[in-house]
Write an enzyme that holds these catalytic residues in place. Structure first.
Site, short mmCIF file in Angstrom:
data_model
loop_
_atom_site.label_atom_id
_atom_site.label_comp_id
_atom_site.label_asym_id
_atom_site.label_seq_id
_atom_site.Cartn_x
_atom_site.Cartn_y
_atom_site.Cartn_z
N CYS A 176 -21.02 -8.02 6.23
CA CYS A 176 -20.07 -9.07 5.75
C CYS A 176 -20.95 -10.22 5.66
CB CYS A 176 -19.59 -9.20 4.99
SG CYS A 176 -18.87 -10.01 3.03
N ASP A 236 0.39 -1.02 -0.11
CA ASP A 236 -0.19 -0.39 -0.05
C ASP A 236 0.66 0.92 0.12
OD1 ASP A 236 -2.43 1.33 0.43
OD2 ASP A 236 -2.37 1.23 2.39
#
Length: 372
Positions: free
Chosen positions: A250, A136
Site C-alpha cells: 500500500c 476483535d
C-alpha cells in the site's frame, strides 16, 4: 457541540494519546446501515470459508444495536504497528520462517484491551454512561466503524487504510450509551491504485473492496483447521503464519513512520526466526517461544503443518531428514504435509518411504498425499 461535550471529547483524545493510541474517532452506532446487506451477501457467497462463527454471529455483527441495544456511540481507536522492515523482502529468503508483522510482537488483544479499558473507564466516570469494550473478540465490524469514525477508509484489500499509518493499525472499539458528537467519516482515497489486488498470489479479491477467504493465504495459515489445499501450498512460499502482501504494498505505508515512538515493536528473535529453527521445535518449545504472541493460539500442530509446506517450498535438501521424521507423527495434519514436502525435496527418498507409510496409514487424506 456543547462546551461540556467538547471538553469531554478533548480529555478523551488527550488520554488516548497518553495511553499510546495513535488514532481516535467517534461514530454514531447507526452510522453504517449498509453493513447488514454487505455482510449477508458475503456470507451467501461463501467468502467466509470455514469460519462458521461468522454466519452464526451475523445477526449481532450486522448492527451495533443488535450486539448491545443501549449503544448510541462508538469510539474507535488505533495503534500503529508498522514494521521496521519491508515484509515483501522477507519472502525472498527461503531459510526464513516468515511470520506476519502483527504476530511478531506481543498479542495485540492484550496490548489494546488494557489501554482501552482505562479509556472507557474515564468516559464512564465523566459522562455517567455505560460502556463496553471490544478488541476483535466479539462480533463487531471494526473496520467500517473505524471508517465511519474518520480513522481512515477500507481499502480495496478490505483493510483499514490511514493517511498517517497506512495499512498498519490495530483497532479497538468502545461502545457507550452516551450520545457523543460524531466525527466526519473518512472518504475512500485509494484512487486508481490496485497494488494490493495485483500483488495477491492467489487472486483472493473477486473485486475491489471484496475478499474471498477461500483463496486467502492468511486464512489458510491461521484459521483453516485441515490440510493446506494443494493449490495453496506453493503460493504459501515461506509464510508460516499470515500474509502481509496486500498490506505491505500500500503506497500510504510511507507515512506509517510518523508514530515510531508509539508503535509496537517486533521481537528480535521472531524477526530472524529460521525454518530450521521451526522444524526443530517441539510442543514445549513452541509454547515457550510464542508465549504472549498471536502465534500461540494456532497451536504447535498447525504451525508445524505450515512449516512443512514452507520446507517443501524451500528446495533446501538439508531439511529432508527432519521432514521425513515427521512422516510417522501421530497427527495426520503433520504426516500429510510431511509426505508432500518430502516428495518436493527428495522424490527418490519419498518413493522408497512410500510403501512403508501406506502400509501403516489409517487416515485417507494422508494416504492420498502419498498416492498423489
Amino acid at each position: 457541540m456543547s462546551r461540556s461535550a467538547a471538553a469531554l471529547i478533548a480529555e478523551l483524545r488527550e488520554r488516548a494519546r497518553a495511553l499510546g493510541f495513535d488514532a481516535f474517532g467517534i461514530a454514531s452506532a447507526s452510522a453504517r446501515p449498509d453493513l447488514e446487506g454487505k455482510l449477508l451477501a458475503a456470507l451467501d457467497r461463501g467468502w467466509h470459508g470455514g469460519m462458521e462463527w461468522m454466519r452464526e454471529t451475523a445477526p449481532r455483527r450486522a448492527r451495533p444495536e443488535n450486539l448491545w441495544a443501549d449503544v448510541k456511540s462508538v469510539i474507535m481507536v488505533g495503534i500503529n504497528y508498522g514494521p521496521e522492515t519491508d515484509p515483501m523482502e522477507r519472502l525472498a529468503d527461503n531459510g526464513l520462517a516468515n511470520i506476519s508483522a502483527y504476530a511478531r510482537m506481543r498479542d495485540y488483544h492484550d496490548v489494546v484491551k488494557g489501554k482501552i479499558k482505562e479509556l472507557a473507564g474515564l468516559l464512564a466516570r465523566r459522562a455517567g454512561a455505560e460502556v463496553k469494550v471490544f478488541v476483535d473478540t466479539a462480533p463487531v465490524m471494526e473496520k467500517p466503524l473505524a471508517e465511519a469514525a474518520g480513522l481512515g477508509w477500507q481499502g480495496k484489500h478490505t483493510v483499514l487504510v490511514s493517511r498517517e499509518f497506512g495499512s498498519w493499525l490495530f483497532l479497538g472499539a468502545i461502545f457507550t450509551s452516551a450520545e457523543l458528537p460524531a466525527d466526519a467519516p473518512h472518504p475512500e482515497s485509494c484512487g486508481r491504485c490496485t497494488r494490493c489486488l495485483d500483488i495477491c498470489p492467489t487472486n483472493a479479491f473477486p473485486a475491489p473492496f471484496q475478499l474471498d477467504a477461500r483463496k486467502c493465504l492468511a486464512y489458510y495459515s491461521v484459521e483453516h483447521k485441515g490440510q493446506i489445499p494443494v493449490e495453496m501450498r506453493e503460493p504459501m512460499g515461506n509464510r508460516i503464519f499470515g500474509c502481509d502482501d496486500c498490506l505491505a504494498v500500500c503506497p500510504w505505508n510511507k507515512f506509517a513512520s510518523k508514530a515510531r515512538e508509539a508503535k509496537l515493536q517486533a521481537r528480535a528473535d521472531l524477526e530472524h526466526f529460521g525454518l530450521a529453527d521451526l522444524l526443530a521445535l517441539d510442543d514445549a518449545g513452541f509454547r515457550s517461544l510464542f508465549s504472549g504472541t498471536p502465534v500461540r493460539r494456532l497451536g504447535w500442530v498447525r504451525l508445524m503443518r505450515n512449516g512443512l509446506v514452507a520446507a517443501g517450498n524451500s528446495g533446501d535438501r538439508r531439511h529432508v531428514g527432519r521432514v521425513e521424521s515427521f512422516a510417522d507423527h501421530p497427527e495426520p495434519l503433520i504426516r500429510g504435509m510431511a509426505a508432500w514436502a518430502l516428495k518436493k525435496l527428495d522424490p527418490e527418498r519419498a518413493r522408497m518411504r512410500k510403501a512403508r507409510a501406506l502400509a501403516n496409514e489409517t487416515d485417507p487424506e494422508v494416504t492420498d498425499e502419498w498416492l498423489a
